[in-house]
Structures are given as C-alpha cells and as structure tokens.
Design an enzyme around this catalytic site. Structure first.
Site, PDB file in Angstrom:
ATOM      1  N   GLY A 154       0.817  -1.218   0.000  1.00 17.75           N
ATOM      2  CA  GLY A 154       0.000   0.000   0.000  1.00 17.75           C
ATOM      3  C   GLY A 154       0.843   1.256   0.000  1.00 17.75           C
ATOM      4  N   LEU A 174      -3.871  -5.765  -5.583  1.00 16.52           N
ATOM      5  CA  LEU A 174      -2.859  -4.721  -5.374  1.00 16.52           C
ATOM      6  C   LEU A 174      -1.643  -5.226  -4.585  1.00 16.52           C
ATOM      7  CD1 LEU A 174      -2.330  -1.669  -5.792  1.00 16.52           C
ATOM      8  CD2 LEU A 174      -3.251  -1.318  -3.501  1.00 16.52           C
ATOM      9  N   ASP A 175      -0.457  -5.001  -5.131  1.00 16.12           N
ATOM     10  CA  ASP A 175       0.802  -5.326  -4.450  1.00 16.12           C
ATOM     11  C   ASP A 175       0.935  -6.811  -4.125  1.00 16.12           C
ATOM     12  OD1 ASP A 175       1.404  -2.679  -4.620  1.00 16.12           O
ATOM     13  OD2 ASP A 175       0.833  -2.200  -2.577  1.00 16.12           O
ATOM     14  N   GLU A 176       0.148  -7.655  -4.799  1.00 13.79           N
ATOM     15  CA  GLU A 176       0.235  -9.094  -4.516  1.00 13.79           C
ATOM     16  C   GLU A 176       0.653  -9.889  -5.735  1.00 13.79           C
ATOM     17  OE1 GLU A 176      -3.137 -10.580  -2.414  1.00 13.79           O
ATOM     18  OE2 GLU A 176      -2.853  -9.137  -0.783  1.00 13.79           O
TER      19      GLU A 176
END
Lengths: 283, 283, 283, 283
Positions: free
Chosen positions: C201, C227-229
């Site tokens: 994040g 997101l961000d994964e």
C-alpha cells in the site's frame, strides 16, 4: 525565528577536555548542536577529530570564528574550519566519453539531491556536449593531444581557476600531474573501477575476469600525485559469475561506480570527510 | 596508571547545552571521553539521547553518580545510567531444539568475543544438554506441557530470578506471557526468522517460499507482550532463488539468524541500544 | 556466416526425456545451444520449465516453430514460445511526478543497455514532459480526474493499443483496474517502494521509519488485479539507521527502486522470466 | 521404487550436439535429469562445461560409466566423471590456533549440513585438541619446527595418505610446498583473509586498516604452488569504518571467513566446481 546552520570541523592532538571546551563555547554563544561526532585515533594520545553541525541565530554569528580561534583553536593547537550549510560547494566535473557517472551527478544535482552547484563540465572529447548542455551546464572541450599533456593541463587549470571548490573526475581517462593538482589547489575526487588496492591502473574489469574474482567493485578516492593510491573515501562491490563477459562486467560495474561516486561527492559537500594520514574518516 | 572505563547513557527532553554540561562535568572530574554519540529525534524540541564511553582514575569514581544526579541529571530532567565496562552482563539463554543460535553465542562467549557471562541455558527439550554442558554452562530442562504454560513459566521465572541481566531467546519456540516478562524484569531479546514486519508468526520460511520473495532474512528485537512487534534491534537478509526449497531456506536462514542475533546481543552488552518509542537507537 | 539468435521458453508437466527431446530437435536442425537452463518444481512429478538460447542459420529457421509444435510441443503437452533476440520488445512507461525510475530506464535505453524500444511515456501529470521529449520519446499526458478513473483508463488503453509488448509502471501512482489490465493484454511490471510483503500500500517509507526497520527496500513485480500481490520478480534492500528521516529514506530508496526495476525490465526483455503459480522463475 | 542420485561433470572442446547427446544417453538408460547446467567459454569454439544431476534405478547403473565412455566421452574428446551423491567426500582439515573456521565446519558437519565426512584434523599446535575430539573427530598434532618443514610435510603426507578426498586449510598458517601438494594428490581448499588479489600474503587486516579500505573480505581458493594465486572459488566482503581497530577487523573478518569457506567446501562436495584456466566455474 530563522537560524543558520553551520558546521565546525576540527583536527587536533588529543587532549582531555576538547569536547567540553567546544560544546561550552557553542552553548555560550547561543548555538544549538544538531549533530556531533568525534574520533580519536588512539585513546589518550593520538589525533582527535570532531565534526559538529549546529544552528545559531544570524545575529550571533558575528565574530564567532575569530573568538573560536582565540578561545579554543589556538590554545588547543587545532586545525579547524567553519562552513555554512547554505554556501554550497561549486563542483567542476571532468569526463571523457563514458556518461554514466556524469549523468548520475547531473541528475542528482537537478533534482536537488546534491547540496552543491555544478558550475562546468570539461572533457577531452566532444561527445558529451549535448548531454551536459541539456542540463543547462556549460561544457568545455579540452582535447589532450599526444605528447601535449602539459598544454592541456594548462588550459584546464585556467578554465577551473576560481570556478570551483571541488573537482570530480567522472571517469576522466587522463592522468593528472602533481603540478596540475597543486595549481588548481582544490580537492579532487576520482572514481576507480575496481575495489582498490586490487587492480590498480587500467583495464580492471578485464583483469578481474581473468583472475576469476567473484566480486567486482569501485573506489572513490581523493587524487594525489601517486596514481590510484590516494585516500579511499568509499567503496562498494557487486557479485559476478563466470557467465559474465568483460562487457557485462563493465555494465554492472557502471552501476556501482555511479553510486559510490555520488556518495563520496555528497559526503564531501556535507563536510563529512576528514583526512588522517592516507585514510579518510567519514563522519 | 590504571583507569576504569565507564559508560553513561542519557535520555532527556532536548534542551540547549546538554552536551556542554555533560562533557564539562566529566572533564572536571578528570574523565577522558573515548567515544561520544548523540541523537535528537527532532532538532530543537524532540527527545535527546546520548551515549559516551570515558576513562577515569579509580580514585575519582567515588560519588560520581551522585554528583551527576544533582548537577546534571535532575536539573535537565534526564533518565540516565552509568555502567562499568568491566562489570559484564549476565545472560540466560532459552532455546528449544535448534542449536545454531545457541552454539554461536556459546562459541563467541568462549573465545572472548562476547563481553558477557552466559550463566545458564534453559530449554523445553533435553536434546541440547550435552552441547551446552560441553561449554561448561549449566543446562536446565523446563518442559512446557500442553495447557500448562503458566506452571512452566513459573518454574522458569524462579530459575532466572536474580541470575541474569538479559534473557536471550535463541530460537525458543514458546510464546512468553506479559506476566512472565514483567516478573523476570530484565530485557529479553528474541531472534525472528524473517525480515519483520514481513511474515510475523510461525513458518516464515515456508511462507517466504510460497510468496516467491527474492530475499529472506532475520530480525532481532526486544520482546514485548505483543508477539513479533517489539522494537527491532537488527536485521539482515540473504538472497534466495526459485531453486531453494524450504529446507534450503531454513539452512541459509540459520546463518543470517545467528549473525543478526550475535550483533544484537553484543550491542546490548556494550550499552549501545536505547529505546525510543517502539524503535531502537544503535549507538 | 551470419546466424540468428533465438530463444525457446517451455513450461510443461514434468516427464522424462524433455531435455533430450528439445536438445535433439535443435541439434538436428543445425541449431547450436548457447545457454540452457531448466527447473522442475518437484523432481519426478512437478512442473518443468526450460529456457534455452541458441544460434541458427537464417536458412534453417523456416518451419522451425511448426515442426517443434508437431514433434515436441504437442506430444509433451507443453506451453512454449520462440522469440528472436533481434526483435526487441516495445515498452510503454507510465509515470507520475517522480522521475528517478523513468530517467534511469530512458538513460539505459539510450546507451544501448536495454534490449528494448521505449515507444512512449504517459503520465497523469505534465511535469515530466521535457525530460521525456529530451530523450526523443513521445510524451502523453493522461490526467486522472477525481471520480473519473474509468475514462482515464479508457484513454490510456486506446493510446497503448498495439503500441507495446510490455507496460512498465515507473512509480505511476494510480491503481489500475483488472478491466484495464485485461484490455491492454500485455504484461505490466510495477516497482513498489518496500520489500514486499512488508508495507504494502501507500507510504511505505514513513511506515518503515515508524516501525524502526533497519533495512528498506524495493520490489519489482508483475501487476495483477490484487494490489501489491502480484508475482515478485526482483527485490533488494539498503541499510538504514535511526538517523535517517523519512525524506532521507525516500532518497536512499530511490536508488534501490531504479536498480531493482531496471533489472526486472532487462530480464523480462531477455525472456528470462517465467511465472509459476504466483512466483517468478529467473533464468 | 528407490532411486540413486548420480552426478556427471563434463569438460570438452565445444561442439554442436553435446547436450543432445548427453541428455539422450541418460534418457535411454532410464535416468531422469534433476538439474542440468552448462557453460561455454566462447560460443561456437571455446571450451564446454556441463554438470547434471540425475536419478536412476539401481538396476540400470551397471555399465553406465563404461557405455558413456564409448558412446559419448571418447568420441567427443571429453574429460568427465560420474559421482554418486551418497558416496560423500572424506575431508581432512588442517588448522593452527584459530578455531573459527574449524569449529564452523565441524558444527555444520555434525548437524548434517555438510554432505561429507570429516575424517581427521591435523594441526601444528596442540591447542585445538579438545575442541576437535569433542566432536568425535581424531586430532593429530604435527608440529612444524623451524627449518624442518620438509619433515613435517612428510609426516602430514603419511597421515593423510588414502584418508581423504579433499584437504581444507582452515586458517592453517603454514605454506605448503608444491611437492607436498603433488604427493597428497587431492584438491586443497584454503581460506585467505582478504578479498584477493588485494592484500595477498600475511597480515591483510593490518594492511587493510593502513590502506583505509571501506570493505574487508575473505577468499576461498584452490591451493596451487603459487601462494595466494590459486583459482578463486568464493569471496565475500563486509563493511568497515575508521572506528574499527585491527582487532575488530580480525573479529569481523572471522565471520566472513567461516561463511565463505563453508560455501566453498559445500560446493566442492556437491561437485559444483569446475576449473577452467585459473578460474572456477560454480554450477
């Protein structure tokens, strides 16, 4: 209330009470210590080094340096200097054909990361002209013709005279004479493309590959008349393998070179570097 | 003339003149500063931290701490402590089955690298008994039976009472309660096998592999009642690749764990660690 | 005799004889293997991955892919693709205000270090226009107005359609929808300014400072709808200390971000990256 | 069904079709390739190196090596060897007074991390006797008297004859003659306490401090008759500063030395090291 940020850098024979004397002097003049670092080469009898950064009201600055000389500097037998964080150093960069170290410094300067002014770039080749002028920095071509190094150094020295507080050799592939260094009279930082003292001289990546080392590196150092033997400021390495060709080493090494040089220049500009014998203290 | 080496560690609201006052106090009592480091969380209004190591003639030590309290500590509203470099800390180690962190600490202690005494090792398993007694250190088995953690913690606390100045969890695989931490009343350092805050809790290597990270690491931290959330002392990482199985990660990670834990313990024993909020300053 | 350099990348259920079949196929068509790397997720029953780079006479290329499909690819149940090292990938870069990752990619591209074409740069801010056009690359401003992400993504998708084989998010500070990713239909690489999975994040440097970590880092990953994964391609870290302010962390981190992103992009362009579950194999 | 794990290591003039021939040979005998790595010193005309690890049913092993010689090894002009992963190498360690590298190897061996047998330790000093025998390993004191190196080497050679497949110099502070190396006839790995080729010879930490380098390191290499010039297997470095005394460098360096040596020994034992000119390929 606005304050000025000053730095005091001291070298002195070690004696009891230096820190107390310096700190008290600053406190009594209304200065406020932001940072203080000190080093003694040998406890109880070596050489003492101190760097402090402090804030002070502009009105209290008058006479500060003179009073320090009388009250502290001379009685303790110190070498010392005050600098003002706002008076950034003027840098002249010498380069040849390779652009990586040069562009990196110019880019850091443009984005405000380097507390310095880059006043000019000089090169023995014309190829980097557009790159440099694109950053709004004057570019000077100073060719070095075979057998005419002295003349080139003379031109360079005239160009640099009074224009800079620091010269950075950003992969400048010419050896500078002791006479030149003396004439320009400002510190000169060079980046060498090996982890000195391994592979001094030319062609370090090719020799690193032949020797089969598992790490390649770069070394930023102050330039002295003895080639590649000046005091080391910063070094770093990167892992390599038998799969890397010399060309790959050159490319990988370029990333280390520019990082190491940028650190060294930034530390110098922040007055964090002190020379002690042939070594550099990083405060 | 023999001298004693003492350390003074200070935390205080930031005020002008602290360094001057401390340095002058020490100088006037004949102390000689060997090292002095300081940090202010926010220039001109934050929290001030200082660590200094100094030598002093034994005859001048009498009353030093009391005078400091009256002249400096209380007027400035400080927290402070003096320690004697010769009075090494007593360490109790808790371990389970894995021996790497434990053996590394015992070995560093035996070769004189750790300025501390390892006074006892306790474990919830018997397997490490011979290893520990081979180093001449008492070993205590304190099993933790299912549903009987309180009883085990009581036994442990009795065992440790007054025997140590620091507890090190060298891959001790039991969670300690807040009540236990309060009862033992000394700092506790743990080594966690990930680069926290990534992968808190159990099985970090397995989860690191599943997530496909390219670095694995270890974190030494002070233990608080909140699991894996205590202040971080030191961290390091090592590169990994898709070829590494979880078993390989465990093996590679063991080398990072023992190095990171050894550094954290050494710094603690040299009074180099100060806590500030949930962070650790390393001086 | 001139030769072409091709690459073959294979994913397949593991079966005995795959390497023999592939190597024999290439040998019989006069190809010469320069590099061959392979990985099996679980010996004797997992998923098999192979990347090989080989040279072949131009005259022998005709029909190669079709013959491979019939003789090897389909019988073994493989996914595979051939690529030509000379047909470099076309990259579109999305950026916002920060220039460090963008300039680093443009500069590597200009010096010939990146085997790719940078075909366009798009940004939701106008500030980087001169920087980009200075490299001779088209710049497009695609503002993202509050509540109008869909419209902006539509404009972006139209702009990118057919113009690129890879999208690189060089600190592009907008979240892209799953719908957009599907529509553009090419891989997207992002650089996140933390060592994921720590600090996903926003604001990772601020949170890193608050948590008191001793290392900060960056992560290049393929973008997925989560997101961000997305699968991690590359990560690196740099050491930090309590002295570093958040602003310092941002500056230090910038150097890690640009290095990590450049490595990830270079590997992708050399067809060295294979996805396996949510992981990336680097060959 | 139980399987055996074998390794094949090949060196050969580069020719088209080697991988195809080897892979096909193994496949036709029912072997299943677990790992295969290859390197060509110069595409299309250099030296070719290959290492593969494969599983095979015990019943299919008979005659494997002989058939390989006839079908592949001799026709291609190869040097090659097969090894069985279960037949671990026997290691003899030579040490002097320092225990760090020795203890680290013994400890890794005891916990099953080193796929090898440590069959004996010999030293020119008695001090490490208890340490070694505590691990259940025979200890031999072989003093080297002034002017009597030949006699000592004779004793050592007799002791080692037929007892080991690898000799590890774990900070053994005697120079071994070319004659000795020839007589023992097995590879010898040494750990040097600098990042060679910087600071060859004695006292590298002292010289590193005098030169003011910012990194110290260690180098594991095969021993040849030319002191400190044998092929480098592995290297690593650690950051140092002006605050580190020579004693501190020695202590910090010890951690690098043991890690680097352990990696080199583990790779050798897994048949991952191939010599090429004066370089080592790590597969």
């Amino acid at each position: 209330m606005s304050v000025d940020t000053l730095r005091l850098v001291v070298s002195s024979p070690d004696r009891p009470g230096i820190i107390a004397a310096v700190a008290r002097f600053l406190h009594e003049r209304g200065a406020s210590i932001v940072e203080l670092d000190q080093y003694t080469s040998e406890p109880g009898g070596g050489q003492f080094y101190l760097r402090t950064e402090f804030t002070i009201a502009p009105a209290r600055r008058a006479g500060l340096a003179g009073e320090f000389a009388t009250a502290i500097g001379e009685p303790f037998g110190m070498h010392w200097r005050f600098t003002d964080a706002r008076q950034v150093k003027r840098i002249a960069i010498l380069a040849s054909r390779a652009d990586h170290c040069l562009v990196d410094l110019l880019w850091r300067w443009r984005r405000g990361e380097l507390a310095a002014d880059i006043t000019l770039v000089a090169s023995n080749h014309p190829v980097l002209r557009d790159t440099v002028t694109g950053f709004g920095v004057p570019f000077h071509e100073v060719p070095v013709r075979h057998g005419a190094r002295d003349a080139a150094e003379g031109t360079l020295a005239d160009l640099l005279a009074g224009q800079c507080d620091l010269i950075v050799l950003a992969r400048y592939m010419q050896i500078l004479s002791g006479g030149f260094l003396e004439k320009v009279g400002v510190p000169v930082i060079n980046i060498h493309h090996s982890f000195l003292p391994a592979f001094p001289g030319a062609g370090p990546y090719e020799r690193a590959r032949q020797r089969g080392v598992k790490l390649i590196g770069a070394t930023a150092h102050y330039v002295t008349a003895a080639l590649d033997e000046g005091p080391i400021i910063e070094q770093d390495v990167i892992r390599t393998s038998h799969r890397d060709t010399t060309a790959t080493l050159v490319r990988l090494g370029a990333d280390v070179e520019r990082t190491v040089l940028a650190r060294a220049v930034a530390w110098h500009c922040a007055d964090r570097l002190l020379q002690y014998d042939n070594r550099v203290l990083v405060f």
